[in-house]
Write an enzyme that holds these catalytic residues in place. Structure first.
Site, PDB file in Angstrom:
ATOM      1  N   GLY A  19     -30.771  13.295  27.225  1.00 50.44           N
ATOM      2  CA  GLY A  19     -29.776  13.121  26.206  1.00 50.44           C
ATOM      3  C   GLY A  19     -30.163  13.130  24.745  1.00 50.44           C
ATOM      4  CG  ASN A  21     -29.729  18.620  21.895  1.00 49.28           C
ATOM      5  OD1 ASN A  21     -29.864  18.763  20.903  1.00 49.28           O
ATOM      6  ND2 ASN A  21     -30.632  18.861  23.040  1.00 49.28           N
ATOM      7  NE  ARG A  76     -21.144  26.504  40.807  1.00 47.56           N
ATOM      8  CZ  ARG A  76     -22.119  27.650  40.746  1.00 47.56           C
ATOM      9  NH1 ARG A  76     -21.465  28.772  40.666  1.00 47.56           N
ATOM     10  NH2 ARG A  76     -23.184  27.637  40.877  1.00 47.56           N
ATOM     11  CG  HIS A 120     -29.941  28.489  26.053  1.00 52.33           C
ATOM     12  ND1 HIS A 120     -30.104  28.008  27.565  1.00 52.33           N
ATOM     13  CD2 HIS A 120     -30.681  29.517  25.949  1.00 52.33           C
ATOM     14  CE1 HIS A 120     -30.921  28.863  27.949  1.00 52.33           C
ATOM     15  NE2 HIS A 120     -31.414  29.647  27.288  1.00 52.33           N
ATOM     16  CG  ASP A 156     -27.430  29.935  28.542  1.00 59.03           C
ATOM     17  OD1 ASP A 156     -26.827  28.924  28.500  1.00 59.03           O
ATOM     18  OD2 ASP A 156     -28.220  29.760  29.816  1.00 59.03           O
TER      19      ASP A 156
HETATM   20  C1  GAR Z   1     -32.524  20.891  25.866  1.00 61.41           C
HETATM   21  O1  GAR Z   1     -33.749  21.441  25.419  1.00 61.41           O
HETATM   22  C2  GAR Z   1     -31.365  21.851  25.945  1.00 61.41           C
HETATM   23  O2  GAR Z   1     -31.490  22.848  24.876  1.00 61.41           O
HETATM   24  C3  GAR Z   1     -31.495  22.406  27.322  1.00 61.41           C
HETATM   25  O3  GAR Z   1     -31.802  21.348  27.949  1.00 61.41           O
HETATM   26  C4  GAR Z   1     -32.425  20.218  27.057  1.00 61.41           C
HETATM   27  C5  GAR Z   1     -31.584  18.964  27.222  1.00 61.41           C
HETATM   28  O4  GAR Z   1     -32.255  17.978  26.576  1.00 61.41           O
HETATM   29  N1  GAR Z   1     -30.155  23.073  27.826  1.00 61.41           N
HETATM   30  C6  GAR Z   1     -30.556  24.201  28.502  1.00 61.41           C
HETATM   31  O5  GAR Z   1     -31.533  24.391  28.990  1.00 61.41           O
HETATM   32  C7  GAR Z   1     -29.046  24.601  28.912  1.00 61.41           C
HETATM   33  N2  GAR Z   1     -29.209  25.974  29.268  1.00 61.41           N
HETATM   34  P1  GAR Z   1     -31.849  16.819  26.081  1.00 61.41           P
HETATM   35  O6  GAR Z   1     -31.068  16.102  27.361  1.00 61.41           O
HETATM   36  O7  GAR Z   1     -32.644  15.608  25.818  1.00 61.41           O
HETATM   37  O8  GAR Z   1     -30.665  16.812  25.166  1.00 61.41           O
END
Ligand code: GAR
Length: 224
Positions: A19, A21, A76, A120, A156
């Site tokens: 988490g 982001n 899903r 992404h 994506d």
């Molecule tokens: C991030 O790097 C995000 O871009 C990636 O997972 C990570 C999550 O980090 N997402 C993907 O690859 C989706 N296709 P976080 O949990 O620290 O935000």
């Protein structure tokens, strides 16, 4: 068209992992840089650190267990129907996928068309899917980066809102590159949310336009 709202945009974040982001968006809201309110953080993983982060900031955290739906042919979709119910109960206007490692179905995509974003860690449309930092290095790319895009049914694939480019250095490993990309992710995701909150994003087919954008553009961050 710019909109002036009297109440903050109601946002839900779906996250499966650490988490970071989510944290960048919480921090930007608390700093007054993003006019939004996170009304729920929802995870498909009970132990997701993202849920802890939400609790720490007084944000409602919800674990929606996928287990009861497994084994069904529509597992899903059925899961997404239960998510949709939660989102609607909370009057969510914008859904943010932030490290949400589950494919979303038409159930959510259609209900939140052009109102659901994902981040992404690649310069889409290059390298959708998983392990994308390693794939970019192995391919010999000189530039990697990250993308915030609206979510469509194709993984994506949705219209691109903002991208940041990150150089690939000779001695990069997937981990060192991922760390530098993450720094940029934390900048562009809050920025995209604020553009949405201000009503400045306009989708036309595959293209996303930013109303009243500064001449140097607000949708791209280049390496310095
Ligand atoms: C991030 O790097 C995000 O871009 C990636 O997972 C990570 C999550 O980090 N997402 C993907 O690859 C989706 N296709 P976080 O949990 O620290 O935000």
């Amino acid at each position: 068209m710019l909109i002036s709202r009297t109440t903050p945009l109601r946002v839900a974040v779906l996250a499966s992992g650490r988490g970071s982001n989510l944290q960048s968006i919480i921090d930007a809201i608390e700093a007054g840089q993003v006019q939004a309110k996170i009304v729920a953080v929802i995870s498909n993983k009970k132990d997701a650190v993202a849920l802890e982060r939400a609790r720490k900031h007084g944000i409602k955290d919800l674990f929606v267990d996928p287990k009861p739906f497994t084994g069904r042919t529509d597992s899903r979709e059925a899961y997404d129907r239960s998510l949709l119910e939660v989102l609607q109960q909370h009057n969510v206007e914008l859904v943010l996928l932030a490290g949400y490692m589950k494919i979303v179905t038409a159930v959510l995509v259609n209900a939140y068309a052009n109102r659901m974003m994902n981040i992404h860690p690649s310069l889409l449309p290059s390298f959708p899917g998983l392990d994308v930092q390693k794939k970019a290095i192995d391919w010999g790319c000189k530039l990697a980066g990250c993308t915030v895009h609206f979510v469509t049914e194709g993984v994506d694939e949705g219209p691109i809102i903002i991208q940041a480019a990150v150089p690939i250095l000779e001695d990069d490993t997937p981990d060192t590159l991922a760390a530098r990309i993450l720094v940029q992710e934390h900048k562009i995701y809050p920025r995209a949310v604020q553009l949405f909150a201000k009503g400045r994003l306009r989708v036309d087919g595959r293209r996303v336009f930013i109303d009243d954008a500064k001449p140097d553009g607000e949708a791209i961050i280049s390496p310095t």
